[in-house]
Design a protein around this motif. Structure first.
Motif, PDB file in Angstrom:
ATOM      1  N   GLU A 136       0.841  -1.190   0.000  1.00 45.25           N
ATOM      2  CA  GLU A 136       0.000   0.000   0.000  1.00 45.25           C
ATOM      3  C   GLU A 136       0.884   1.252   0.000  1.00 45.25           C
ATOM      4  O   GLU A 136       1.944   1.270   0.616  1.00 45.25           O
ATOM      5  CB  GLU A 136      -0.906   0.012   1.227  1.00 45.25           C
ATOM      6  N   PRO A 137       0.458   2.307  -0.702  1.00 41.62           N
ATOM      7  CA  PRO A 137       1.218   3.567  -0.660  1.00 41.62           C
ATOM      8  C   PRO A 137       1.357   4.072   0.773  1.00 41.62           C
ATOM      9  O   PRO A 137       0.464   3.890   1.603  1.00 41.62           O
ATOM     10  CB  PRO A 137       0.369   4.520  -1.508  1.00 41.62           C
ATOM     11  N   TRP A 143       6.749   5.421   7.309  1.00 42.61           N
ATOM     12  CA  TRP A 143       7.749   4.475   6.805  1.00 42.61           C
ATOM     13  C   TRP A 143       8.064   3.349   7.789  1.00 42.61           C
ATOM     14  O   TRP A 143       8.296   2.207   7.380  1.00 42.61           O
ATOM     15  CB  TRP A 143       9.046   5.227   6.466  1.00 42.61           C
ATOM     16  N   ALA A 144       8.047   3.658   9.094  1.00 39.46           N
ATOM     17  CA  ALA A 144       8.441   2.649  10.081  1.00 39.46           C
ATOM     18  C   ALA A 144       7.279   1.798  10.558  1.00 39.46           C
ATOM     19  O   ALA A 144       7.496   0.777  11.222  1.00 39.46           O
ATOM     20  CB  ALA A 144       9.102   3.332  11.276  1.00 39.46           C
ATOM     21  N   THR A 145       6.049   2.176  10.220  1.00 43.00           N
ATOM     22  CA  THR A 145       4.884   1.447  10.730  1.00 43.00           C
ATOM     23  C   THR A 145       4.113   0.716   9.638  1.00 43.00           C
ATOM     24  O   THR A 145       3.228  -0.074   9.951  1.00 43.00           O
ATOM     25  CB  THR A 145       3.924   2.413  11.448  1.00 43.00           C
ATOM     26  N   ARG A 146       4.452   0.974   8.382  1.00 38.39           N
ATOM     27  CA  ARG A 146       3.722   0.312   7.301  1.00 38.39           C
ATOM     28  C   ARG A 146       4.051  -1.180   7.279  1.00 38.39           C
ATOM     29  O   ARG A 146       5.094  -1.624   7.772  1.00 38.39           O
ATOM     30  CB  ARG A 146       4.072   0.938   5.952  1.00 38.39           C
ATOM     31  N   THR A 147       3.170  -1.959   6.674  1.00 36.63           N
ATOM     32  CA  THR A 147       3.397  -3.393   6.502  1.00 36.63           C
ATOM     33  C   THR A 147       3.749  -3.658   5.045  1.00 36.63           C
ATOM     34  O   THR A 147       2.920  -3.466   4.154  1.00 36.63           O
ATOM     35  CB  THR A 147       2.148  -4.200   6.897  1.00 36.63           C
ATOM     36  N   LEU A 148       4.971  -4.072   4.823  1.00 40.08           N
ATOM     37  CA  LEU A 148       5.444  -4.343   3.462  1.00 40.08           C
ATOM     38  C   LEU A 148       5.239  -5.814   3.141  1.00 40.08           C
ATOM     39  O   LEU A 148       5.562  -6.680   3.969  1.00 40.08           O
ATOM     40  CB  LEU A 148       6.923  -3.987   3.347  1.00 40.08           C
ATOM     41  N   PRO A 149       4.689  -6.150   1.977  1.00 36.32           N
ATOM     42  CA  PRO A 149       4.509  -7.569   1.629  1.00 36.32           C
ATOM     43  C   PRO A 149       5.832  -8.317   1.658  1.00 36.32           C
ATOM     44  O   PRO A 149       6.881  -7.781   1.286  1.00 36.32           O
ATOM     45  CB  PRO A 149       3.930  -7.515   0.212  1.00 36.32           C
ATOM     46  N   ALA A 150       5.779  -9.558   2.090  1.00 33.35           N
ATOM     47  CA  ALA A 150       6.977 -10.404   2.097  1.00 33.35           C
ATOM     48  C   ALA A 150       7.318 -10.838   0.677  1.00 33.35           C
ATOM     49  O   ALA A 150       6.436 -10.885  -0.198  1.00 33.35           O
ATOM     50  CB  ALA A 150       6.748 -11.627   2.974  1.00 33.35           C
ATOM     51  N   PRO A 151       8.571 -11.155   0.397  1.00 35.44           N
ATOM     52  CA  PRO A 151       8.920 -11.672  -0.933  1.00 35.44           C
ATOM     53  C   PRO A 151       8.155 -12.957  -1.245  1.00 35.44           C
ATOM     54  O   PRO A 151       7.958 -13.794  -0.354  1.00 35.44           O
ATOM     55  CB  PRO A 151      10.422 -11.943  -0.826  1.00 35.44           C
ATOM     56  N   VAL A 152       7.744 -13.114  -2.489  1.00 36.14           N
ATOM     57  CA  VAL A 152       7.054 -14.337  -2.894  1.00 36.14           C
ATOM     58  C   VAL A 152       8.042 -15.378  -3.406  1.00 36.14           C
ATOM     59  O   VAL A 152       7.709 -16.562  -3.511  1.00 36.14           O
ATOM     60  CB  VAL A 152       5.990 -14.035  -3.971  1.00 36.14           C
ATOM     61  N   SER A 153       9.237 -14.954  -3.733  1.00 38.81           N
ATOM     62  CA  SER A 153      10.278 -15.893  -4.164  1.00 38.81           C
ATOM     63  C   SER A 153      11.637 -15.252  -3.908  1.00 38.81           C
ATOM     64  O   SER A 153      11.791 -14.034  -4.024  1.00 38.81           O
ATOM     65  CB  SER A 153      10.124 -16.237  -5.647  1.00 38.81           C
ATOM     66  N   SER A 291      10.897   8.860  -0.646  1.00 33.74           N
ATOM     67  CA  SER A 291       9.506   9.331  -0.698  1.00 33.74           C
ATOM     68  C   SER A 291       8.768   8.737  -1.891  1.00 33.74           C
ATOM     69  O   SER A 291       7.623   8.281  -1.778  1.00 33.74           O
ATOM     70  CB  SER A 291       9.476  10.859  -0.761  1.00 33.74           C
ATOM     71  N   GLN A 292       9.439   8.713  -3.041  1.00 38.74           N
ATOM     72  CA  GLN A 292       8.830   8.151  -4.256  1.00 38.74           C
ATOM     73  C   GLN A 292       8.529   6.668  -4.080  1.00 38.74           C
ATOM     74  O   GLN A 292       7.440   6.197  -4.418  1.00 38.74           O
ATOM     75  CB  GLN A 292       9.760   8.365  -5.450  1.00 38.74           C
ATOM     76  N   ARG A 293       9.486   5.927  -3.547  1.00 37.74           N
ATOM     77  CA  ARG A 293       9.288   4.485  -3.394  1.00 37.74           C
ATOM     78  C   ARG A 293       8.223   4.183  -2.342  1.00 37.74           C
ATOM     79  O   ARG A 293       7.462   3.227  -2.475  1.00 37.74           O
ATOM     80  CB  ARG A 293      10.615   3.804  -3.034  1.00 37.74           C
ATOM     81  N   LEU A 294       8.170   4.992  -1.286  1.00 37.68           N
ATOM     82  CA  LEU A 294       7.111   4.800  -0.294  1.00 37.68           C
ATOM     83  C   LEU A 294       5.739   5.004  -0.916  1.00 37.68           C
ATOM     84  O   LEU A 294       4.800   4.242  -0.646  1.00 37.68           O
ATOM     85  CB  LEU A 294       7.315   5.767   0.875  1.00 37.68           C
ATOM     86  N   SER A 295       5.616   6.004  -1.755  1.00 34.48           N
ATOM     87  CA  SER A 295       4.318   6.277  -2.397  1.00 34.48           C
ATOM     88  C   SER A 295       3.919   5.160  -3.358  1.00 34.48           C
ATOM     89  O   SER A 295       2.736   4.996  -3.667  1.00 34.48           O
ATOM     90  CB  SER A 295       4.370   7.614  -3.140  1.00 34.48           C
ATOM     91  N   GLN A 296       4.914   4.371  -3.813  1.00 31.83           N
ATOM     92  CA  GLN A 296       4.649   3.253  -4.725  1.00 31.83           C
ATOM     93  C   GLN A 296       4.514   1.925  -3.985  1.00 31.83           C
ATOM     94  O   GLN A 296       4.333   0.882  -4.610  1.00 31.83           O
ATOM     95  CB  GLN A 296       5.778   3.156  -5.750  1.00 31.83           C
ATOM     96  N   GLY A 297       4.623   1.946  -2.675  1.00 32.20           N
ATOM     97  CA  GLY A 297       4.525   0.719  -1.891  1.00 32.20           C
ATOM     98  C   GLY A 297       5.729  -0.187  -2.037  1.00 32.20           C
ATOM     99  O   GLY A 297       5.609  -1.419  -1.922  1.00 32.20           O
TER     100      GLY A 297
END
Length: 353
Positions: A136-137, A143-153, A291-297
């Motif tokens: 999610e953006p 930045w420190a509280t977002r949940t980033l998807p885990a790698p799928v491979s 900032s750009q990468r955070l906005s792109q998730g």
């Protein structure tokens, strides 16, 4: 023969070619027989050896599986398959198939960690390619509280070798994994010079990102030098620095450091600490698009490689009292990287087909 179900006596026919004088037991491949131990036993022994020291592996295999294998035999099995896994990763298309088929942004992260060898402490270099879905953006404040998807491979490789040789592996691996357009790869790493030099040579078009945690650690160190360890002023300055850095605007970052430097006109020592911070960041003026990468998730940290160095290398290869010959630790690294990657089942399936 020792199998995962216990010892078996196997009787089969031996065939010999009259012309070439070669021969063998034709039934062995179908039955999964490879010398004294079945493939299943070799798999269990290799799994144990990648998890524990050889002596502990022997004890736990006996307790968990009822398999009584000496630690020397476990070592020999693990070393054999570690070498074969290194060769298999470099040649068999099945080693890259799952990664090629996975969806997500391609990331590459790399680092080094020290391993004790018979010739002293040496740096083992580790590389991990991964595919991760976009999350999610998020804003810089999240930045420190977002949940980033885990790698799928993910696919890992490691070795004690010179950076030039290790760097050449990156391009070979990217092609093997179907990443022919390197501009679609994101390289996330700390500021180690060898990494960015090899990136320039072998993943020239990849998008580079300076790991946010290492970046902020350097600001924190500068803050302690300026205001003292634990000082409220240091915490305030670090928070301001964090806000500026996460915006990813290099002129603003440089301005922030320069302004701070001007606040200490009579302290060469404090000015030097800020100069060192500036020198650390200067090669990475285009590697802070946070900032750009955070906005792109997308990810902005190299935590994947930190975890790999700790769990893939540290947990097994840096055990207390362990001292390795380089060729042996490189074979064990092959075993550990396949287990860490998503290729463990593929390798063992290739042994039985």
């Amino acid at each position: 023969m020792l199998t995962s179900a216990g010892e078996l006596k196997v009787v089969r026919v031996y065939f010999r070619c009259v012309k070439c004088q070669g021969g063998g037991f034709v039934a062995d491949e179908r039955l999964g027989i490879d010398g004294r131990f079945s493939i299943a036993v070799q798999r269990l022994a290799s799994l144990a050896a990648a998890s524990w020291s050889y002596d502990i592996s022997s004890q736990r295999l006996a307790e968990l599986c009822g398999l009584r294998i000496s630690e020397n035999t476990i070592r020999d099995i693990a070393q054999t398959h570690g070498a074969e896994m290194n060769a298999w990763q470099n040649s068999d298309p099945q080693a890259a198939r799952e990664f090629r088929d996975a969806q997500g942004e391609a990331e590459f992260t790399t680092d080094g960690t020290s391993v004790n060898t018979t010739g002293g402490w040496r740096e083992m270099k580790v590389g991990v390619f991964a595919k991760r879905p976009e999350g999610e953006p998020a804003t810089p404040a999240e930045w420190a509280t977002r949940t980033l998807p885990a790698p799928v491979s993910r696919v890992a490789f490691a070795a004690i070798e010179r950076s030039e040789r290790f760097g050449r592996r990156w391009k070979a691996w990217s092609r093997r994994l179907g990443l022919f357009d390197t501009s679609r790869i994101t390289l996330l790493a700390d500021g180690a010079k060898w990494i960015w030099e090899e990136k320039r040579k072998h993943l020239t078009q990849a998008n580079g990102v300076l790991d946010i945690f290492h970046n902020l650690e350097h600001f924190a160190a500068a803050g302690r030098s300026l205001y003292g360890d634990g000082a409220s002023q240091a915490a305030t300055w670090l928070e301001k620095s964090r806000q500026v850095v996460l915006q990813g605007d290099w002129p603003a970052i440089e301005r922030h450091i320069t302004t701070t430097r001007e606040s200490f006109p009579d302290s060469p020592e404090k000015q030097q600490s800020l100069d060192e911070l500036l020198n650390y960041l200067l090669p990475h003026t285009h590697h802070m698009t946070y900032s750009q990468r955070l906005s792109q998730g997308r990810s902005i940290g190299s935590g994947l490689i930190e975890g790999a160095c700790k769990n893939l290398i540290g947990r097994r290869l840096k055990q207390t009292g362990a001292r390795w010959k380089v060729r042996r630790v490189n074979r064990m690294a092959g075993l550990c990287t396949v287990m860490y990657s998503d290729t463990w089942n593929q390798y063992w399936n290739s042994r039985t087909t």
